[in-house]
Design an enzyme around this catalytic site. Sequence first.
Site, PDB file in Angstrom:
ATOM      1  N   TRP A  92      54.494  25.275  31.229  1.00 47.01           N
ATOM      2  CA  TRP A  92      53.095  24.892  31.445  1.00 47.01           C
ATOM      3  C   TRP A  92      53.061  23.391  31.165  1.00 47.01           C
ATOM      4  CZ3 TRP A  92      48.552  26.872  33.062  1.00 47.01           C
ATOM      5  CH2 TRP A  92      47.374  26.246  32.686  1.00 47.01           C
ATOM      6  N   LYS A 103      32.683  34.433  29.618  1.00 46.06           N
ATOM      7  CA  LYS A 103      33.364  35.429  30.452  1.00 46.06           C
ATOM      8  C   LYS A 103      33.068  35.165  31.929  1.00 46.06           C
ATOM      9  CE  LYS A 103      36.020  37.001  28.462  1.00 46.06           C
ATOM     10  NZ  LYS A 103      35.961  36.170  27.326  1.00 46.06           N
TER      11      LYS A 103
HETATM   12  C1  AGP Z   1      38.907  33.827  25.996  1.00 44.78           C
HETATM   13  O1  AGP Z   1      38.324  34.546  27.097  1.00 44.78           O
HETATM   14  C2  AGP Z   1      39.285  32.466  26.380  1.00 44.78           C
HETATM   15  N1  AGP Z   1      40.350  32.559  27.339  1.00 44.78           N
HETATM   16  C3  AGP Z   1      39.588  31.489  25.262  1.00 44.78           C
HETATM   17  O2  AGP Z   1      38.346  30.933  24.962  1.00 44.78           O
HETATM   18  C4  AGP Z   1      40.203  32.026  23.951  1.00 44.78           C
HETATM   19  O3  AGP Z   1      39.274  32.854  23.302  1.00 44.78           O
HETATM   20  C5  AGP Z   1      40.495  30.821  23.043  1.00 44.78           C
HETATM   21  O4  AGP Z   1      41.446  30.014  23.686  1.00 44.78           O
HETATM   22  C6  AGP Z   1      41.014  31.212  21.646  1.00 44.78           C
HETATM   23  O5  AGP Z   1      42.218  31.910  21.770  1.00 44.78           O
HETATM   24  P1  AGP Z   1      42.790  32.689  20.475  1.00 44.78           P
HETATM   25  O6  AGP Z   1      41.798  33.763  20.129  1.00 44.78           O
HETATM   26  O7  AGP Z   1      44.125  33.231  20.905  1.00 44.78           O
HETATM   27  O8  AGP Z   1      42.918  31.679  19.360  1.00 44.78           O
END
Ligand code: AGP
Length: 607
Positions: free
Chosen positions: A75, A484
């Site tokens: 990435w 979401k």
């Molecule tokens: C969740 O739908 C998101 N993709 C994103 O906000 C995620 O909740 C956030 O990156 C935190 O991730 P974590 O819970 O693995 O720390």
Amino acid sequence: MCGIVGFTGKHNAAPILLEGLKKLEYRGYDSAGIAVMNGSEISVDKVTGRISNLCEKTRDGGAVPGLCGIGHTRWATHGAPTEENAHPHLSNDGRFAVVHNGIIENYLALREELTEAGYRFESETDTEVIVHLIEMYYKGSMREALINTANRLHGSYALGVICSEDPGKIYAAREASPLILGVGPEENFFASDVTALVNNTRNMIYLEDGEFAELSPDAARVFDVTGQDIRKSPVRITWDVQAAEKGGYDHFMLKEIMEQPGAVKATIAPRIKDGRVFFEELSFSRPDLQNIRKIIITACGSAYHAGCAGRYALEKLCRIPVEIELASELRYSDPLIDEHTLVIVISQSGETADTIAALKECRERGAKTIAIVNVVGSTIASLADSTIYTWAGPEIAVATTKGYTTQITILYMLAVYFSSILGYIAGAEVAYTDEIQQLPSRIQQAIDLNPSAEALAKKYHRSKALFFIGRNTDYAVALEGALKMKEISYVHSEAYAAGELKHGTIALIEEKQPVIALCCNHAIMEKTLSNIVEVKSRGAKVLALTFRNNQKILSVADDLLFIPDVDAVFSAAIEIVPLQLLAYYVARENGCDIDKPKNLAKSVTVE
Ligand code: AGP
């Protein structure tokens, strides 16, 4: 976020590496590669784009002989997604190959030093300094070369290395980036994530920071920075392989929405004894809790929203002030934290860089820390004073659903547990615990009550923007409902405290503007009703989320989603479910890549 895999055994490595990389695709990536050792030769194949390109290039690995190797999904962080920047990276003399997940913060100084020493760089990556350091330090011992290299690196890394002068062996090293060993009969593996290993073995060894591994077909040895072996017993993963597959649903996200009753039940059940909540992971006495002057909940994204929702139960039952802080803000805000502060860190992956940094900051300032995490052995789990696991099982979709609802469930349980220790709910503990034990069935009802979500999606999916409005607990859920929607359907969506509309946002409400109104809090229902009337009088179309028997709301809303009638303090984990379904179906109508939304990664392990 990158992903690494490694294999050594009695079978051709390339097909096994490719299968492992496919299981890591969900983490998000833009290039991939493998390096395989055949005798004293290392062959490297790299592509940009999907792993299918690598499969095509290597004829599914059949064109690449060799019984040990390493692989990588990248990435891009330092350097564009090109073949040159893709991993594995080779040393100038071709004897070493390296894959890496993490960020080397001092790579520029190292690159300068190595260039002056005559090493030639092929890429723009931070990772490449690692393979040249290994070549520089190698004097016949890979352990020594790896340790000396690691001692020069600042930042985070999960490393995989092979050396053509050490046939049949793969090496690994971990610092602040997850790395797990898979232990099999006559074969051994490593990977960034259990899902890349469970098809081959269920016996895992979780490396800790500062640990290294030397894997051969017959031995999985862990050693420390002194080069001495460390005894590490494998843990057995009980996840079914199917648990990491789609289970018949079109997308992991829908599967994981439907799994929520079971995930919440799995999180609750082992922590209820004689009708009361207990946490064997915690050891707070009444004086300990009385000594806490505030609770800070810190996290990112949906985990942050879980904190926003869970705070109401904590404040209502424990009478301790709760502050919710974005981890990316807290870490730079010189926070007012001391030994009287309890910090609760929430993270599904346990690897979110901002959340890790915020946790370290809070620990340095003397706070007691509790982590609520879903991934066993993750970095945040190893850093916090206490860790409470949400037993949601593997969450593959980038958009979290069961991760979020199980996080909120833990916060509800903590509220009941702490308030019981404090003596605030004497006589009502069983009643509160019963509320919590009903969550799984109520979440199931929230699924069953909304077959209309699919049809409503056809009505709303072309909206230019969606406003989610609510007050108090409803506003907390609106934050997650909007996230979401926007992150998987790409429909611009924002959450607004309903009471704030008249302070500016209502200027955006025009004819037929869709507004999603959350009305699941009896105490402020009239207020939210007035907000619905307010926006409708300006031409808005209102989709209300409320209880089935709420006639006042039913009489003014244009469309409806329902939840069972519950106390607002414990409603968020239920209330979000219809909004998860609506977002899913809108995204499907829009033909989006639901499980892997553009620009997003499952865990944001870089700042
Ligand atoms: C969740 O739908 C998101 N993709 C994103 O906000 C995620 O909740 C956030 O990156 C935190 O991730 P974590 O819970 O693995 O720390």
